[in-house]
Design a protein around this motif. Structure first.
Motif, PDB file in Angstrom:
ATOM      1  N   THR A   1       0.846  -1.194   0.000  1.00 15.19           N
ATOM      2  CA  THR A   1       0.000   0.000   0.000  1.00 15.19           C
ATOM      3  C   THR A   1       0.879   1.241   0.000  1.00 15.19           C
ATOM      4  N   ARG A   2       0.256   2.386  -0.272  1.00 15.95           N
ATOM      5  CA  ARG A   2       1.008   3.641  -0.354  1.00 15.95           C
ATOM      6  C   ARG A   2       1.564   4.052   1.011  1.00 15.95           C
ATOM      7  N   SER A   3       0.830   3.811   2.068  1.00 18.84           N
ATOM      8  CA  SER A   3       1.365   4.185   3.381  1.00 18.84           C
ATOM      9  C   SER A   3       2.492   3.247   3.790  1.00 18.84           C
ATOM     10  N   GLU A   4       2.390   1.959   3.418  1.00 15.11           N
ATOM     11  CA  GLU A   4       3.493   1.033   3.681  1.00 15.11           C
ATOM     12  C   GLU A   4       4.741   1.466   2.924  1.00 15.11           C
ATOM     13  N   MET A   5       4.555   1.843   1.677  1.00 14.56           N
ATOM     14  CA  MET A   5       5.702   2.261   0.876  1.00 14.56           C
ATOM     15  C   MET A   5       6.346   3.503   1.483  1.00 14.56           C
ATOM     16  N   ALA A   6       5.530   4.388   2.023  1.00 19.71           N
ATOM     17  CA  ALA A   6       6.080   5.582   2.661  1.00 19.71           C
ATOM     18  C   ALA A   6       6.962   5.200   3.851  1.00 19.71           C
TER      19      ALA A   6
ATOM     20  N   PHE B   1      -2.313  16.489   3.788  1.00 19.48           N
ATOM     21  CA  PHE B   1      -3.260  15.482   3.313  1.00 19.48           C
ATOM     22  C   PHE B   1      -4.378  15.308   4.325  1.00 19.48           C
ATOM     23  N   GLY B   2      -5.594  15.306   3.848  1.00 18.46           N
ATOM     24  CA  GLY B   2      -6.747  15.230   4.740  1.00 18.46           C
ATOM     25  C   GLY B   2      -7.179  13.830   5.087  1.00 18.46           C
ATOM     26  N   ASP B   3      -6.510  12.818   4.545  1.00 21.49           N
ATOM     27  CA  ASP B   3      -6.979  11.448   4.773  1.00 21.49           C
ATOM     28  C   ASP B   3      -5.963  10.580   5.504  1.00 21.49           C
ATOM     29  N   ILE B   4      -5.019  11.198   6.237  1.00 17.21           N
ATOM     30  CA  ILE B   4      -4.016  10.396   6.941  1.00 17.21           C
ATOM     31  C   ILE B   4      -4.074  10.570   8.449  1.00 17.21           C
ATOM     32  N   ALA B   5      -5.048  11.346   8.940  1.00 10.08           N
ATOM     33  CA  ALA B   5      -5.100  11.662  10.374  1.00 10.08           C
ATOM     34  C   ALA B   5      -5.309  10.419  11.241  1.00 10.08           C
ATOM     35  N   GLU B   6      -5.974   9.385  10.672  1.00 10.75           N
ATOM     36  CA  GLU B   6      -6.243   8.185  11.452  1.00 10.75           C
ATOM     37  C   GLU B   6      -5.078   7.196  11.429  1.00 10.75           C
ATOM     38  N   LEU B   7      -4.041   7.489  10.699  1.00 10.14           N
ATOM     39  CA  LEU B   7      -2.894   6.590  10.624  1.00 10.14           C
ATOM     40  C   LEU B   7      -2.028   6.713  11.876  1.00 10.14           C
ATOM     41  N   ALA B   8      -1.217   5.683  12.114  1.00  6.49           N
ATOM     42  CA  ALA B   8      -0.252   5.743  13.205  1.00  6.49           C
ATOM     43  C   ALA B   8       0.709   6.906  12.973  1.00  6.49           C
ATOM     44  N   GLU B   9       1.238   7.445  14.070  1.00  6.20           N
ATOM     45  CA  GLU B   9       2.078   8.637  13.966  1.00  6.20           C
ATOM     46  C   GLU B   9       3.291   8.413  13.061  1.00  6.20           C
ATOM     47  N   ASN B  10       3.896   7.206  13.133  1.00  4.14           N
ATOM     48  CA  ASN B  10       5.082   6.982  12.310  1.00  4.14           C
ATOM     49  C   ASN B  10       4.741   7.028  10.825  1.00  4.14           C
ATOM     50  N   ARG B  11       3.551   6.575  10.466  1.00  2.90           N
ATOM     51  CA  ARG B  11       3.154   6.639   9.055  1.00  2.90           C
ATOM     52  C   ARG B  11       2.885   8.082   8.634  1.00  2.90           C
ATOM     53  N   GLN B  12       2.237   8.834   9.479  1.00  6.13           N
ATOM     54  CA  GLN B  12       1.998  10.241   9.149  1.00  6.13           C
ATOM     55  C   GLN B  12       3.318  10.981   8.967  1.00  6.13           C
ATOM     56  N   ASN B  13       4.245  10.736   9.882  1.00  4.64           N
ATOM     57  CA  ASN B  13       5.542  11.419   9.786  1.00  4.64           C
ATOM     58  C   ASN B  13       6.260  11.061   8.481  1.00  4.64           C
ATOM     59  N   ALA B  14       6.217   9.784   8.122  1.00  2.72           N
ATOM     60  CA  ALA B  14       6.888   9.341   6.900  1.00  2.72           C
ATOM     61  C   ALA B  14       6.256   9.978   5.668  1.00  2.72           C
ATOM     62  N   ILE B  15       4.931   9.963   5.607  1.00  2.41           N
ATOM     63  CA  ILE B  15       4.224  10.523   4.452  1.00  2.41           C
ATOM     64  C   ILE B  15       4.519  12.012   4.316  1.00  2.41           C
ATOM     65  N   ASN B  16       4.420  12.744   5.409  1.00  2.00           N
ATOM     66  CA  ASN B  16       4.643  14.189   5.347  1.00  2.00           C
ATOM     67  C   ASN B  16       6.093  14.525   4.977  1.00  2.00           C
ATOM     68  N   ALA B  17       7.055  13.784   5.539  1.00  2.00           N
ATOM     69  CA  ALA B  17       8.465  14.056   5.241  1.00  2.00           C
ATOM     70  C   ALA B  17       8.762  13.801   3.765  1.00  2.00           C
ATOM     71  N   LEU B  18       8.245  12.707   3.230  1.00  2.00           N
ATOM     72  CA  LEU B  18       8.477  12.396   1.811  1.00  2.00           C
ATOM     73  C   LEU B  18       7.805  13.425   0.909  1.00  2.00           C
ATOM     74  N   ALA B  19       6.607  13.846   1.288  1.00  2.00           N
ATOM     75  CA  ALA B  19       5.897  14.841   0.483  1.00  2.00           C
ATOM     76  C   ALA B  19       6.616  16.187   0.515  1.00  2.00           C
ATOM     77  N   ARG B  20       7.083  16.613   1.700  1.00  2.00           N
ATOM     78  CA  ARG B  20       7.797  17.891   1.816  1.00  2.00           C
ATOM     79  C   ARG B  20       9.043  17.925   0.934  1.00  2.00           C
ATOM     80  N   ASN B  21       9.664  16.773   0.760  1.00  2.00           N
ATOM     81  CA  ASN B  21      10.897  16.697  -0.023  1.00  2.00           C
ATOM     82  C   ASN B  21      10.671  16.280  -1.476  1.00  2.00           C
ATOM     83  N   GLY B  22       9.407  16.260  -1.899  1.00  2.00           N
ATOM     84  CA  GLY B  22       9.106  15.996  -3.293  1.00  2.00           C
ATOM     85  C   GLY B  22       9.399  14.585  -3.745  1.00  2.00           C
ATOM     86  N   ILE B  23       9.444  13.633  -2.796  1.00  2.00           N
ATOM     87  CA  ILE B  23       9.758  12.249  -3.148  1.00  2.00           C
ATOM     88  C   ILE B  23       8.494  11.459  -3.437  1.00  2.00           C
TER      89      ILE B  23
END
Length: 740
Positions: free
Chosen positions: A81-86, A109-131
């Motif tokens: 899944t996309r969150s796993e890949m993140a 992203f408005g659809d990640i608030a229910e995810l575990a904190e480590n997944r949110q952190n990973a998704i946001n960090a990758l998005a901020r860096n354009g990855i």
């Protein structure tokens, strides 16, 4: 390459070429992060004999990039899944030494608030860096499966953050990869179906050796999903483009010798570490040691000149700031074994010394059986095609070497740019209808290639309907100075792209290009099924379907719009309810294409041949008074309506093998074969638990797939026999035997 694109996107400075059986990754790293302790078995019991994937999975688990579904299972065939890949990418970035704390891209992203904190952190960090970006406005779709195209974009974006990786992300979002003197390769299915930035990422991932194609290797399947086992391979291939190495000392063979790496327990580089290395011929490597485990004084030698063998002394080298050191090693004809170790000043090798042993192989010798000069073009030179007055048709002469790769004294592979190719010259002669002759010389460059152009102007711009044929000749012997050179490689024609009077093994080849201003008319029709195979209808899904993509071009190779197109098949004729095509003709768009969807209700597998007809007008063919009606264009597309393969093993244990059956489709990514069993396309699914044979010899699953991939593009891909197959049982051990 079988086809060239005149212009593309910024993947590299070299021209782009469609991926074919001769393509190779030109920016692949020779070293790996998966060596030494990183390859230790991590205890997963569901990997079977996955070979390459098993190594990659163990490697990722070693670095802590991923873990199993349970303590002892990895679940290799589940999609990521996309969150796993993140999560995987975020962890990989840490191992690669990439800092993701900054970044100036928007991440909201408005659809990640229910995810575990480590997944949110990973998704946001990758998005901020354009990855890794989202899907649509303000959404990430964390539970959606990641596609192969998204995976390519993310991994190339990750490698872009590694200093010196040779990857650059441009302002327009495309990627540039340094391929040296190589050629940037593209997947045709990705080129036509994805944006420029995504296209460039897919090509970059291929050139970097991160990923390859599916099926016969010439398609990428950008919308396909990524199983966990493939994810592991892709990420470890990306790790190779960083300075990641396992803890302790490791060594790997590189051009001219070895690279030694030392890392601490957190995989951080260790600088200024003392290194000693000694070597011996591999054939009798044991002689390098005495019975007590100390170094032999008689046999073996220090790798670094001037150093004391098997002792850390002041002359020995130390690692640099990267934790690495390159050593030059002379390699014996039959191989050399090197032992590398680290210690304190004055230490000597004993039976308790932790030695890293590495067998070095000499460079593979290639026998140039024959040299040729291949003449090709990206213009369709079929005799009936035309070039427009004022246009230019470019031909390429590429020096190649026919290489014996298996030692049987027979040329079985063509490689570009043989040694000493630069400076070879060929004479070009152009002959025009009025008798005028133009001569020129093509000099091969450092890549062993050169080009010449053929063009013609309109002899009478005031009238239309004219044609001018320009004959061209490439000559080994002739020269503008009157000299001859009998040592130049002979010429041969790339039959896929050039129609000429002489095809191969000649001192001279000739051909013709016809230039014209004749009114454009429909000339060529191509039809292809969107899916080469689809399951038949059943009680749960009483209607299935497919689509046929149609392309109409004129005699100049340009697309033609507004051409009515219809489709039919024997299945629709015999049973109108079985294959239902659009009742009315659909017209081509300005780009010359149109898609014809159709439904299918058949419940028995069959190989359906769909006939597509383009009506060139002005009225129905055969209608009274329409004797001047141009002949319709027709083309065919094949659709394999498949049934699932039944078990070959009966309840009493007896087994009735299926086959030999011709291979219709092979998809390595989905572990799927479609075989022609008694004229019925039949699907068989395999996995790493199964047994594989090629011409009677046992091989790994990867070896089986590799052999299939080499011949799938040919007219005869061989036959496969299936035995001990239990449909729907993942734990069965079936056997697949392939014979070409």
């Amino acid at each position: 390459m079988s086809a060239l694109f005149a212009s593309l996107f910024a993947v590299g400075a070299s021209p782009a070429a469609a991926i074919d059986e001769d393509s190779m990754a030109d920016a692949k790293e020779p070293t790996s992060a998966c060596v030494g302790e990183a390859l230790q078995d991590q205890g997963f019991t569901d990997l079977g004999t996955l070979d390459t994937a098993k190594r990659a999975i163990n490697c990722l688990a070693y670095y802590g990039i991923t873990a199993g579904r349970t303590a002892d299972t990895f679940d290799p065939n589940s999609n990521v899944t996309r969150s796993e890949m993140a999560l995987f990418l975020y962890a990989a970035a840490n191992v690669m030494g990439i800092d993701l704390m900054g970044g100036d891209m928007m991440a909201d992203f408005g659809d990640i608030a229910e995810l575990a904190e480590n997944r949110q952190n990973a998704i946001n960090a990758l998005a901020r860096n354009g990855i890794m970006g989202g899907r649509g406005s303000m959404t990430f779709d964390p539970d959606g499966n990641i596609t192969r195209a998204e995976m390519a974009v993310a991994l190339v974006g990750l490698v872009d953050k590694v200093p010196g990786s040779g990857v650059t992300k441009n302002d327009d979002g495309t990627f540039t990869v340094d391929v040296g003197n190589g050629t940037v390769d593209v997947f045709a299915d990705a080129f036509g179906a994805t944006s420029g930035p995504v296209n460039s990422a897919i090509s970059a991932a291929y050139e970097l050796g991160i990923t390859s194609g599916v099926g016969d290797g010439t398609s990428f399947d950008p919308t396909g999903y990524v199983p966990r086992l493939n994810m592991a391979v892709f990420i470890t291939n990306a790790l190779a483009h960083s300075n990641a190495r396992p803890a302790g000392l490791t060594a790997q063979q590189v051009s001219g010798g070895i690279i030694v790496s030392i890392r601490d327990a957190n995989f951080a580089p260790v600088a200024n570490a003392e290194i000693d290395a000694f070597s011996h011929d591999t054939a009798d490597a044991a002689r390098a040691f005495n019975a007590d485990g100390t170094c032999s004084k008689r046999f073996g030698s220090a790798v670094e000149a001037g150093t004391q063998k098997c002792t850390i002394d002041p002359v020995d080298p130390v690692t640099g700031s990267t934790g690495n050191y390159n050593m030059t090693v002379s390699i014996a004809d039959k191989g050399t074994t090197v032992w590398v170790w680290t210690g304190a000043m004055g230490d000597s090798v004993s039976s308790s010394t932790d030695l890293y042993e590495l067998d070095l192989k000499p460079a593979e010798a290639t026998a140039n059986v024959a040299g040729f000069a291949k003449v090709s073009t990206d213009f369709n030179t079929n005799a009936a095609f035309r070039a427009k007055f004022g246009s230019t048709v470019t031909y390429t002469i590429q020096l190649v070497a026919a290489v014996d790769t298996d030692g049987d004294s027979t040329a079985d592979e063509i490689l570009n740019a043989p040694p000493d190719a630069e400076g070879d010259k060929y004479t070009i002669t152009l002959t025009f209808p009025n008798g005028a002759v133009q001569k020129s010389t093509v000099t091969m460059n450092a890549s062993g290639s050169g080009t010449f152009d053929v063009s013609a102007g309109d002899p009478d711009p005031s009238s239309r309907g004219q044609s001018v044929a320009v004959a061209w000749t490439v000559d080994v012997l002739a020269s503008t100075t009157g000299d001859t050179s009998t040592n130049l490689p002979q010429l041969y024609i790339d039959a896929d792209t050039v129609t000429a009077t002489t095809v191969s093994g000649a001192d001279q080849v000739t051909g013709t290009v016809t230039f014209s201003d004749v009114t454009a008319v429909g000339f060529d029709l191509k039809a292809e099924a969107v899916r080469s195979h689809s399951p038949v209808a059943n009680s749960d899904n009483p209607m299935t379907g497919n689509r046929i993509t149609v392309t109409v071009t004129d005699q100049y190779g340009d697309p033609i719009g507004n051409i009515p197109v219809t489709a039919s098949s024997p299945a629709s004729t015999a049973d109108p309810a079985r294959s239902v095509f659009p009742a009315k003709a659909r017209v081509t768009f300005p780009d010359g294409t149109v898609t014809l969807p159709y439904s299918y209700t058949g419940t028995t597998g069959e190989i359906e041949t769909v006939t597509v007809t383009a009506d060139l007008g002005p009225g129905p063919d055969g209608e009274a008074g329409n004797a001047d009606d141009p002949t319709d264009l027709t083309a065919t597309a094949t659709v394999n309506w498949t049934q699932n393969g039944a078990s070959t093993t009966a309840a009493d244990g007896t087994d009735t093998a299926v086959g030999p059956a011709a291979v219709l489709v092979a998809e390595a990514d989905s572990n799927l074969l479609v075989l022609n069993v008694s004229s019925v396309p039949t699907v068989y699914v395999y996995d790493a638990n199964d047994q594989f044979f090629v011409s009677g010899a046992p091989v790994t699953m990867a070896g089986f797939e590799e052999n299939l991939a080499k011949v799938l593009a040919t007219a005869d891909a061989g036959d496969i026999t299936v035995a001990s197959y239990k449909a729907g049982e993942a734990d069965d051990v079936a056997s697949f035997t392939w014979v070409q």
